[in-house]
Design a protein around this motif. Structure first.
Motif, PDB file in Angstrom:
ATOM      1  N   GLU A  10       0.785  -1.144  -0.052  1.00 41.07           N
ATOM      2  CA  GLU A  10      -0.033  -0.002   0.066  1.00 41.07           C
ATOM      3  C   GLU A  10       0.804   1.157  -0.034  1.00 41.07           C
ATOM      4  N   ILE A  13       2.197   1.611  -4.178  1.00 38.64           N
ATOM      5  CA  ILE A  13       1.099   1.837  -5.282  1.00 38.64           C
ATOM      6  C   ILE A  13       0.826   3.037  -5.476  1.00 38.64           C
ATOM      7  N   SER A  15      -1.683   5.562  -7.771  1.00 37.56           N
ATOM      8  CA  SER A  15      -2.807   5.581  -8.338  1.00 37.56           C
ATOM      9  C   SER A  15      -3.058   7.059  -9.236  1.00 37.56           C
ATOM     10  N   GLY A  16      -3.611   6.874 -10.155  1.00 39.54           N
ATOM     11  CA  GLY A  16      -4.158   7.897 -11.100  1.00 39.54           C
ATOM     12  C   GLY A  16      -4.710   7.758 -12.390  1.00 39.54           C
ATOM     13  N   ARG A  17      -4.533   8.507 -13.326  1.00 41.43           N
ATOM     14  CA  ARG A  17      -5.061   8.314 -14.425  1.00 41.43           C
ATOM     15  C   ARG A  17      -4.098   8.071 -15.875  1.00 41.43           C
TER      16      ARG A  17
END
Length: 83
Positions: A10, A13, A15-17
């Protein structure tokens, strides 16, 4: 729903687009499958051919028939079909 068994993942990682305009497929895999695909940080030629062909069943058979005691999970996303 992805399942991850790596402790502390966790914190790693992001995150995104993603822009998928020129992407055909996405492969997500465990470190065990990743290790089977590479030899000294070079993608194995047979795996490269399988990935470039987009034949996911050949990849599945390659992983299934390889001798490896590690977790070799993977998932493909065919972006062209999802659009």
């Amino acid at each position: 729903c992805p399942v991850v068994t790596t402790e502390g993942i966790e914190k790693k990682i992001l995150s995104g687009r993603m822009e998928l305009a020129n992407v055909n497929n996405i492969l997500m895999c465990s470190d065990g499958a990743w290790k089977m695909m590479y030899n000294h940080n070079m993608l194995k030629p047979d795996i490269k051919n399988i990935l470039l062909s987009g034949n996911f069943n050949d990849f599945k058979e390659y992983i299934r028939n390889a001798e490896n005691m590690d977790d070799c999970s993977f998932a493909f996303a065919d972006v062209r079909r999802a659009a």
